[in-house]
Write a protein that holds these residues in place. Structure first.
Motif, PDB file in Angstrom:
ATOM      1  N   ARG A 159       6.404  -3.923  -4.663  1.00 49.07           N
ATOM      2  CA  ARG A 159       7.868  -4.074  -4.641  1.00 49.07           C
ATOM      3  C   ARG A 159       8.349  -4.864  -3.437  1.00 49.07           C
ATOM      4  O   ARG A 159       9.496  -5.301  -3.395  1.00 49.07           O
ATOM      5  CB  ARG A 159       8.525  -2.695  -4.652  1.00 49.07           C
ATOM      6  CG  ARG A 159       8.231  -1.973  -5.950  1.00 49.07           C
ATOM      7  CD  ARG A 159       9.279  -0.965  -6.273  1.00 49.07           C
ATOM      8  NE  ARG A 159       9.062  -0.478  -7.629  1.00 49.07           N
ATOM      9  CZ  ARG A 159       9.828   0.416  -8.200  1.00 49.07           C
ATOM     10  NH1 ARG A 159      10.840   0.927  -7.550  1.00 49.07           N
ATOM     11  NH2 ARG A 159       9.574   0.814  -9.432  1.00 49.07           N
ATOM     12  N   TYR A 160       7.488  -5.005  -2.439  1.00 44.46           N
ATOM     13  CA  TYR A 160       7.886  -5.770  -1.253  1.00 44.46           C
ATOM     14  C   TYR A 160       7.292  -7.183  -1.293  1.00 44.46           C
ATOM     15  O   TYR A 160       7.251  -7.874  -0.291  1.00 44.46           O
ATOM     16  CB  TYR A 160       7.497  -5.015   0.014  1.00 44.46           C
ATOM     17  CG  TYR A 160       8.200  -3.688   0.061  1.00 44.46           C
ATOM     18  CD1 TYR A 160       9.566  -3.623   0.370  1.00 44.46           C
ATOM     19  CD2 TYR A 160       7.541  -2.518  -0.291  1.00 44.46           C
ATOM     20  CE1 TYR A 160      10.247  -2.412   0.351  1.00 44.46           C
ATOM     21  CE2 TYR A 160       8.211  -1.297  -0.311  1.00 44.46           C
ATOM     22  CZ  TYR A 160       9.558  -1.253   0.014  1.00 44.46           C
ATOM     23  OH  TYR A 160      10.227  -0.062  -0.013  1.00 44.46           O
ATOM     24  N   GLY A 193       0.801  -1.227   0.000  1.00 38.05           N
ATOM     25  CA  GLY A 193       0.000   0.000   0.000  1.00 38.05           C
ATOM     26  C   GLY A 193       0.829   1.270   0.000  1.00 38.05           C
ATOM     27  O   GLY A 193       0.279   2.369  -0.056  1.00 38.05           O
TER      28      GLY A 193
HETATM   29 ZN   LIG Z   1       3.635  -2.282  -2.422  1.00 38.10          ZN
END
Ligand SMILES: [Zn+2]
Ligand SMILES: [Zn+2]
Length: 343
Positions: free
Chosen positions: A108-109, A94
């Protein structure tokens, strides 16, 4: 509303167990959904067979589902209560650039997914983030919206590879996603859509849904495919995900052909002949889905531009889930898309 509900929970074996669970209050930003229909997807079978990365038991599978909103947590817009909804399954952080663009599937995580890493929709109730749901148009049924991935992922694929008017499009594979991509290619105004497959029922349906031709892979050698195609396709989508099918795509491609890798491989692909990739300057792309495309999918369904009902071949009740799984394993050619349908 009931205090408890029934869920199909996976405990690491090749089946699921029906277990009672307690309904919890939705927290801030969450929504409680009474599930009406849930898809059974190839991904679910990978998962239950223990072959899906990052997935650990116990887990309620079900990343494809639709239902009705029955309770809201704090900080959720009150007008959601009672609405008929579908749900995207991806959960991102988020906060990263991709999540802020609404592309939770590319967090990206590392994205997580409802029904894969967090309890999903093979249950009478499920709690989901409010930001993941979208409203169903009045004329789109719970069953249609519950078909899940085959509504969203084919749209993402066709958009990513840039299917254009006049293109010859070759679809490798006769699965439900291919049957949706046939329709999407037609909508894009392509010159010709050809499906390479081997299951007669699906090949017939492909023609009904707009394929110009089907080629039975059992009856041909790869060199014969090239002759049968008459011209090299501008676009080839591998909706199978095996080394053999990707090699077909590479060999059948012409100079500058755009190949889209769509099928989920069950194992690492060995023996790929990548010379074609170099010498034909092939553009190779891939996609899994795109949460931003749900409104488009709903508009297409609502307008009658996409037909999904002919693909919904089998329905099972939640209590019949293991019968459904066995049926899919035993008759993969007969079942096009199976759904769990709740009362
Ligand atoms: Zn993210
Ligand atoms: Zn799916």
């Amino acid at each position: 509303m009931a205090d408890s509900y029934l869920a199909a929970e996976w405990h690491g074996t090749r089946s699921v167990d029906l277990v009672p669970k307690t309904i919890r209050e939705p927290q801030a930003g969450e929504i409680l959904v009474k599930v009406k229909a849930a898809g059974i997807c190839g991904t679910d079978l990978h998962l239950i067979d223990g072959g899906y990365p990052g997935c650990r038991p116990p887990l309620v599978p079900g990343h494809e589902f639709s239902g009705q909103v029955v309770a809201l947590g704090p900080q959720v817009e009150p007008s959601w209560l009672g609405r008929r909804i579908g749900c995207d399954s991806y959960l991102g952080c988020g906060r990263c650039i991709n999540c802020l663009q609404g592309k939770h599937h590319l967090c990206r995580y590392g994205p997580r997914e409802l029904g894969v890493h967090v309890d999903g929709g093979w249950a009478e109730y499920v709690i989901v983030p409010a930001e993941n749901v979208f409203q169903l148009p009045d004329n789109v049924s719970f069953e249609e919206a519950g078909a899940g991935c085959i509504l969203n992922c084919p749209l993402a694929a066709v958009e990513k590879i840039g299917v254009q008017a006049g293109d010859t499009v070759l679809l490798i594979g006769d699965g439900p996603s291919s049957l949706m991509m046939v329709q999407l290619a037609r909508l894009a105004g392509v010159g010709e859509v050809i499906v390479l497959g081997h299951r007669e029922k699906r090949m017939r349906l492909a023609k009904t849904l707009g394929a110009d031709r089907t080629i039975d892979t059992r009856a041909w050698e790869i060199r014969s495919f090239a002759v049968a195609l008459r011209k090299r396709p501008e676009v080839i989508i591998d909706a199978v995900g095996k080394a053999e099918t990707l090699n077909w795509a590479l060999e059948l491609a012409g100079v500058g052909t755009r190949i889209h890798f769509f099928g989920l491989p069950a194992a690492p692909l060995n023996g790929l002949d990548l010379q074609h990739l170099l010498f034909k300057e092939i553009l190779l792309t891939s996609s899994t889905g795109n949460p931003l495309l749900w409104p488009t999918a709903m508009r297409y369904l609502s307008a009658g531009l996409l037909r999904i009902k002919p693909l919904l071949s089998h329905r099972f009740r939640l209590t019949e889930i293991n019968t459904g799984l066995a049926c899919i394993r035993q008759n993969p050619g007969e079942i096009i898309k199976a759904l769990l349908v709740m009362d």
